[in-house]
Design an enzyme around this catalytic site. Structure first.
Site, PDB file in Angstrom:
ATOM      1  CE  LYS B 115      -4.054  -0.910   2.843  1.00  0.00           C
ATOM      2  NZ  LYS B 115      -5.184  -0.623   3.906  1.00  0.00           N
ATOM      3  N   GLY B 162      -8.417  -4.717   5.105  1.00  0.00           N
ATOM      4  CA  GLY B 162     -10.256  -4.896   4.481  1.00  0.00           C
ATOM      5  C   GLY B 162     -10.892  -4.983   5.286  1.00  0.00           C
ATOM      6  NE  ARG B 290      -5.957  -8.988  -8.773  1.00  0.00           N
ATOM      7  CZ  ARG B 290      -7.253  -8.484  -9.253  1.00  0.00           C
ATOM      8  NH1 ARG B 290      -7.833  -8.690 -11.151  1.00  0.00           N
ATOM      9  NH2 ARG B 290      -8.089  -8.392  -8.322  1.00  0.00           N
TER      10      ARG B 290
END
Lengths: 79, 447
Positions: B115, B162, B290
């Site tokens: 992060k 999260g 990705r």
């Protein structure tokens, strides 16, 4: 023989996180409604709760095993 | 590059196999105990069993995947999304075994997965980040930092994640009170009482930009996607282009994504995610290194085949088009059809897919890894299919979405179809006036 059964199919875990201790161990007394394990279903974690009070006589599945609906997870002994 | 091992399952494995075969490449599929009958297993040239059903013992077992690749003579690995796609350790294992990893460099995956490092890279690229502070040790420091950050702020635990370890604070008074409690909570939850402040942004949209970059240093974008319709951080509907986006904002946000990709020496397909505030400011959140689930809507509006481009780039070829050759043509929406029960808080629901009738027609694409008779197993995610509906304009794309939903028939498991039918007719959605908390506010009983 009294057992706790899996209510859903998935992957069975005995601890809340890999680095945490198991919810319960063999020989522990448990009470109705207590969380004793997790079953991961489609990437969501569901708590397995004891349907009745008793003593954990034996876990019938290993941490990380696949379980099916209705499969016996824990054998309970006398309170 | 001659033979590709597809280190994934389901619809994305099918998608990659199609692109590889169209490019004249051979494919190797992998499968777990539960997936022996998988559609991708049948479509690939060869298939290798890699372990038990639980993902940790199959699709996440990098050693088994390296072994499968080596034993079948594959020379490249496509990770798809999820599983090993953003794990630098796995990418390194593939590279060490002499396999081409179809994705960016190991060091790029590492940096964007951190992060703080990703945020620093964004700053260096001149890409705005959510205003925030460094660690704040006490109330005085926090009050001073909050003046710069701007209320309302979030007090966040540095070791959290999260969505855990976050407290919203609206004023100086509240911050004075909350800070010690937040530190104590962070200490007990994460064994680390370091906290920092971040601007709380209400009513923001999730806008992400698709980029492609090759080894020659060409970096292009294929415009943005709006993925604001989310539940518990799971995207359910995505649109391209973002509806109602001002042309100037569109240009700025797309250029910012390209700048970041260039800054980090990105290679391959990637997605730069932003929050877009109601006032038109945007802030970098993270970069996904990705291919993404929702990539087909970008393909639908630009005509670019993103997976084919990934294969070209991995083979050392340049991106097949230049920035000025790609334009937005029309609009597209993706509806994720998941095996979840909308009447029971979207509980994921495995089961036997007794019937699967798929929609079709102009502007309707269905990406799925299933056929009727398959079992939707409990071991993987709940997605059954993606309906990608496009047209010359947004109204047409949405109308085709409605028609596709009415043609789709899924028996054997509960699905999100009924929810999609409802959402497509919601006035806010039709007006393009949604934000990342919109769905949870609309369906308060669903979370």
């Amino acid at each position: 023989m009294t057992t706790i059964k899996a209510q859903m199919p998935g992957v069975f875990y005995r601890r809340p996180a890999p680095e945490k201790p198991a919810y319960v161990d063999d020989g522990d007394k448990i009470s109705e409604g207590q969380t004793i394990a997790l079953i991961e279903v489609m990437k969501t974690f569901n708590e397995v709760k004891a349907g009745e009070s008793g003593t954990v006589a034996e876990f019938l599945v290993e941490d990380g095993d696949e379980v099916d609906v209705g499969q016996d997870i824990v054998r309970l002994g006398e309170v | 590059m001659r033979r590709i091992l597809v280190a994934n399952r389901g619809e994305i494995a099918v998608r990659i196999i199609r692109a590889a075969h169209a490019a004249g490449l051979e494919t190797v599929a992998v499968y777990s105990d539960a997936d022996a009958q998988g559609r991708w297993v049948q479509l690939a040239d060869t298939a290798v069993h890699i372990g038990k059903s639980a993902a940790a013992k199959s699709y996440l077992n990098s050693a088994a995947l390296v072994e499968a690749a080596v034993s079948t003579g594959a020379d490249a690995v496509h990770p798809g999304y999820g599983f090993l796609s953003e794990r630098p350790g796995a990418a390194k294992e593939f590279a060490d075994a002499g396999l081409t990893f179809i994705g960016p460099a190991v060091s790029t995956i590492e940096m964007m997965g951190d992060k703080a490092a990703a945020r620093d890279a964004a700053k260096r690229a001149g890409v705005p980040v959510v205003p925030g502070s460094g660690p704040v040790g006490d109330v005085d420091e926090a009050l001073a930092a909050a003046e710069d950050v701007g209320y309302p702020v979030l007090v966040k635990a540095a070791a959290g994640g999260g969505g855990r370890g976050i407290r919203p604070v609206a004023s100086r008074e509240e911050l004075t009170e909350v800070l010690p409690a937040a530190q104590a909570e962070a200490r007990s939850a994460f064994s680390d009482d370091t906290v920092y402040l971040e601007r709380a942004i209400d009513g923001a949209r999730h806008i992400e930009v698709q980029v492609l970059a090759d080894h020659a240093g060409n970096v292009v974008h294929t415009f943005e996607r709006d993925c604001s319709v989310q539940r518990r951080r799971q995207k359910l509907i995505e649109e391209a282009p973002a509806p109602g986006l001002a042309a100037g904002t569109r240009a700025s946000i797309n250029e910012a994504a390209v700048r970041l990709a260039r800054q980090v020496g990105y290679v391959g397909a990637g997605t730069v995610e932003f929050l877009l505030t109601p006032s038109g400011e945007f802030f970098f959140i993270e970069m996904n290194t990705r291919i993404q689930v929702e990539h087909p809507i970008s393909e639908a509006i630009t005509g670019v085949d993103l997976v084919s481009e990934q294969l070209r780039i991995a083979a050392g070829e340049p991106v097949s088009f230049s920035q000025d050759e790609v334009q937005i043509r029309g609009a597209a929406v993706e509806l994720r059809i998941n095996a979840e029960d909308p009447d029971n808080r979207f509980q994921p629901s495995p089961g036997d897919l007794s019937r699967l009738d798929l929609p079709g027609g102009p502007g309707v694409r269905v990406d799925t890894g299933f056929v009727a008779g398959d079992r939707i197993s409990p071991f993987y995610d709940s997605m059954i299919a993606k309906l990608i509906c496009s047209g010359p304009d947004r109204d047409t794309a949405l109308a085709r979405g409605r028609q596709a939903l009415s043609e789709l028939r899924v028996d054997g498991v509960p699905t999100t179809v009924s929810m999609h039918r409802r959402l497509l007719d919601e006035p806010d959605f039709r007006a393009g006036a949604v934000h990342t908390k919109w769905l949870e506010e609309l369906l308060p009983d669903s979370t």
